[in-house]
Every structure is written in structure tokens, then in C-alpha cells.
Design a protein around this motif. Structure first.
Motif, short mmCIF file in Angstrom:
data_model
loop_
_atom_site.label_atom_id
_atom_site.label_comp_id
_atom_site.label_asym_id
_atom_site.label_seq_id
_atom_site.Cartn_x
_atom_site.Cartn_y
_atom_site.Cartn_z
N LYS A 29 -5.34 -26.94 33.69
CA LYS A 29 -6.48 -27.36 32.88
C LYS A 29 -7.39 -28.24 33.72
O LYS A 29 -6.93 -29.13 34.42
N VAL A 30 -8.69 -27.96 33.65
CA VAL A 30 -9.68 -28.77 34.35
C VAL A 30 -10.72 -29.17 33.30
O VAL A 30 -11.32 -28.30 32.65
N ALA A 31 -10.93 -30.47 33.12
CA ALA A 31 -11.88 -30.95 32.13
C ALA A 31 -12.82 -31.95 32.78
O ALA A 31 -12.42 -32.73 33.64
N PHE A 32 -14.09 -31.90 32.38
CA PHE A 32 -15.06 -32.86 32.88
C PHE A 32 -16.25 -32.95 31.93
O PHE A 32 -16.48 -32.07 31.10
N THR A 33 -16.99 -34.03 32.07
CA THR A 33 -18.18 -34.29 31.26
C THR A 33 -19.36 -34.48 32.20
O THR A 33 -19.22 -35.08 33.27
N MET A 34 -20.53 -33.99 31.79
CA MET A 34 -21.72 -34.15 32.61
C MET A 34 -22.93 -34.36 31.71
O MET A 34 -22.94 -33.95 30.55
N SER A 35 -23.94 -34.95 32.31
CA SER A 35 -25.19 -35.16 31.57
C SER A 35 -25.92 -33.83 31.43
O SER A 35 -25.59 -32.85 32.10
N SER A 36 -26.93 -33.80 30.58
CA SER A 36 -27.68 -32.56 30.37
C SER A 36 -28.40 -32.12 31.65
O SER A 36 -28.49 -30.93 31.93
N ASP A 37 -28.89 -33.08 32.44
CA ASP A 37 -29.56 -32.72 33.70
C ASP A 37 -28.58 -32.08 34.68
O ASP A 37 -28.89 -31.06 35.31
N LYS A 38 -27.43 -32.69 34.80
CA LYS A 38 -26.41 -32.12 35.71
C LYS A 38 -25.95 -30.76 35.21
O LYS A 38 -25.67 -29.86 36.00
N PHE A 39 -25.88 -30.60 33.90
CA PHE A 39 -25.47 -29.31 33.35
C PHE A 39 -26.49 -28.23 33.68
O PHE A 39 -26.13 -27.10 34.01
N ARG A 40 -27.78 -28.54 33.62
CA ARG A 40 -28.82 -27.57 33.96
C ARG A 40 -28.67 -27.11 35.42
O ARG A 40 -28.79 -25.93 35.73
N VAL A 41 -28.42 -28.06 36.32
CA VAL A 41 -28.21 -27.72 37.73
C VAL A 41 -26.95 -26.87 37.88
O VAL A 41 -26.94 -25.85 38.58
N PHE A 42 -25.88 -27.26 37.21
CA PHE A 42 -24.62 -26.54 37.24
C PHE A 42 -24.80 -25.11 36.75
O PHE A 42 -24.38 -24.15 37.41
N LEU A 43 -25.49 -24.93 35.64
CA LEU A 43 -25.72 -23.60 35.09
C LEU A 43 -26.58 -22.76 36.02
O LEU A 43 -26.30 -21.57 36.25
N SER A 44 -27.59 -23.35 36.61
CA SER A 44 -28.47 -22.64 37.54
C SER A 44 -27.68 -22.16 38.75
O SER A 44 -27.83 -21.01 39.19
N GLU A 45 -26.82 -23.01 39.30
CA GLU A 45 -26.01 -22.62 40.46
C GLU A 45 -25.00 -21.54 40.12
O GLU A 45 -24.73 -20.64 40.92
N LEU A 46 -24.43 -21.60 38.92
CA LEU A 46 -23.50 -20.55 38.49
C LEU A 46 -24.23 -19.21 38.38
O LEU A 46 -23.69 -18.17 38.77
N LYS A 47 -25.44 -19.23 37.84
CA LYS A 47 -26.21 -17.99 37.73
C LYS A 47 -26.53 -17.42 39.11
O LYS A 47 -26.48 -16.20 39.32
N GLN A 48 -26.87 -18.29 40.06
CA GLN A 48 -27.15 -17.84 41.42
C GLN A 48 -25.90 -17.22 42.06
O GLN A 48 -25.98 -16.16 42.69
N ALA A 49 -24.75 -17.88 41.89
CA ALA A 49 -23.50 -17.35 42.44
C ALA A 49 -23.15 -16.01 41.79
O ALA A 49 -22.72 -15.07 42.48
N TYR A 50 -23.36 -15.89 40.49
CA TYR A 50 -23.08 -14.65 39.78
C TYR A 50 -23.96 -13.52 40.32
O TYR A 50 -23.49 -12.40 40.54
N ALA A 51 -25.24 -13.83 40.56
CA ALA A 51 -26.16 -12.81 41.08
C ALA A 51 -25.74 -12.34 42.46
O ALA A 51 -25.79 -11.14 42.77
N ILE A 52 -25.30 -13.27 43.29
CA ILE A 52 -24.84 -12.90 44.65
C ILE A 52 -23.61 -12.00 44.56
O ILE A 52 -23.53 -10.98 45.26
N VAL A 53 -22.66 -12.35 43.71
CA VAL A 53 -21.44 -11.55 43.56
C VAL A 53 -21.79 -10.15 43.02
O VAL A 53 -21.23 -9.15 43.45
N GLU A 54 -22.69 -10.09 42.06
CA GLU A 54 -23.10 -8.80 41.50
C GLU A 54 -23.75 -7.91 42.57
O GLU A 54 -23.53 -6.70 42.58
N ASN A 55 -24.53 -8.51 43.46
CA ASN A 55 -25.17 -7.73 44.52
C ASN A 55 -24.16 -7.20 45.53
O ASN A 55 -24.39 -6.18 46.18
N LEU A 56 -23.03 -7.90 45.70
CA LEU A 56 -22.00 -7.47 46.65
C LEU A 56 -21.22 -6.26 46.13
O LEU A 56 -20.75 -5.45 46.91
N SER A 57 -21.08 -6.17 44.82
CA SER A 57 -20.24 -5.09 44.27
C SER A 57 -21.01 -3.88 43.84
O SER A 57 -22.08 -3.58 44.10
#
Length: 199
Positions: free
Chosen positions: A171-199
Motif C-alpha cells: 500500500k502506498v498512500a500520500f496527500t498533495m495539494s491541488s496544484d501538485k495534483f495538477r502537475v502529477f496528473l499532467s505528468e501521468l498523461k504524458q507518460a501514458y502517451a509515451i507508452v501508447e506510442n511505443l506499443s
């Protein structure tokens, strides 16, 4: 001298030292010991009680048992890793000083399970951990003991992750502010797009 089961390198000194210890058990018990090691390589547990019974006649100390298992583990896993056929492996082990009967017993167990070993190695090698579940919650904090008027949302995430090399989830748990969450979500979307382009 170079050996195929060592990846065309010299055999490690510690494996050479264990060859004489492995020679002290009978070839039948060698095959049974190899089967225990193969089961361990396939993800099952070694039955140490059975192993100690197999090695009792040779008067193995507990350290000898562990060293023998380590040497067999090295030999069998590397032979599978480098796709060494049974005959070549037997020949190389005899060159290292393992008696022919023992080499044949080891190679019979190895040859019988080579397909399973290679399938298992392919399934577990170069694998990343897997996300099993994700729970989230948004809290709107009005105030805290340090700031009287905060009024800021915070995001709490709890992930259940299964590491590639372990059986149990973590289990991994953490809390973040809304600003940090926006950055986190944006980076996850970028990583997802890169992985999708590889496959």
C-alpha cells in the motif's frame, strides 16, 4: 576457460568450490536436489526438510546444504538464461570436475524442465510492478491549527501496488495539494502517451 552456462565467461570460484561438495551425494539424490532447486526457480518454495534428508548420508553441514543449493541455483538458472542444451551443460560440468553420473542427473532434471524454466524467466524478467487498485478522495480544508483560514482542496491517493519480484501487494498512500495534483496528473498523461506510442 569459458563456459556457455556462465555466459561465455569463466566459472566463478565459489561454484568450483561447491562442485566437490555436490560430488559427495549420490546421483539419484542429486536429481532430487535439482528438482527442489528447479521448483524454487519456478516460484515454489524449497522443502528444506526433504533437502536435509537427501543430504544426510553425505554428512552435509547446514552451510554445505545452502552452498549446494546456491551452486545448483546458479548453474540451472544461468543454463536456462543462456539456452544451453543438456549435452553441452553436462560436458561443461564434467570439465569442472563433477562426476559424469551427477552431471547426467542434473542435466536430466534440467532438460525435463527447460521449457517451463524459460517460460517462467520470460514471464518475470524485465517486468515492472503493477497497479492493482487506486482509491482517491478530495478534502476541502477550511482551516488548520497553523493557519486559521486555509480553504484549499487536497487530494488523498491510496494505491495498491504489486512489485514485480514480490508476491504481496504494498500500500502506498500520500496527500498533495491541488496544484501538485495538477502537475502529477499532467505528468501521468504524458507518460501514458509515451507508452501508447511505443506499443
Amino acid at each position: 576457460m569459458k563456459f556457455r552456462f556462465c555466459g561465455e565467461l569463466d566459472c566463478p570460484d565459489w561454484v568450483l568450490a561447491e562442485i566437490s561438495i555436490l560430488s559427495r551425494i549420490t546421483s539419484i539424490k542429486m536429481k532430487q536436489l535439482c528438482n527442489q532447486v528447479i521448483q524454487d526457480l519456478l516460484g515454489n518454495k524449497i522443502d528444506y526438510e526433504k533437502v536435509f534428508k537427501l543430504t544426510a548420508d553425505a554428512k552435509y553441514e547446514p552451510s554445505d546444504v545452502k552452498a549446494s543449493i546456491a551452486a545448483l541455483h546458479f548453474i540451472i538458472s544461468n543454463a536456462g538464461k543462456y539456452a544451453v542444451d543438456s549435452e553441452s551443460l553436462s560436458s561443461e560440468l564434467q570439465q569442472l570436475g563433477l562426476p559424469k553420473e551427477h552431471s547426467s542427473a542434473l542435466c536430466r532434471a534440467y532438460g525435463d524442465n527447460l521449457g517451463k524454466l524459460q517460460d517462467h524467466f520470460a514471464a518475470v524478467s524485465l517486468r515492472l510492478g503493477a497497479l492493482r487498485s487506486l482509491d482517491w478522495r478530495v478534502d476541502y480544508v477550511l482551516a488548520s491549527n497553523q493557519v486559521s483560514q486555509l480553504q484549499e482542496p487536497s487530494v488523498q491517493l491510496q494505491m495498491s501496488v504489486k512489485p514485480a519480484e514480490k508476491q504481496n501487494e504494498e500500500k502506498v498512500a500520500f496527500t498533495m495539494s491541488s496544484d501538485k495534483f495538477r502537475v502529477f496528473l499532467s505528468e501521468l498523461k504524458q507518460a501514458y502517451a509515451i507508452v501508447e506510442n511505443l506499443s
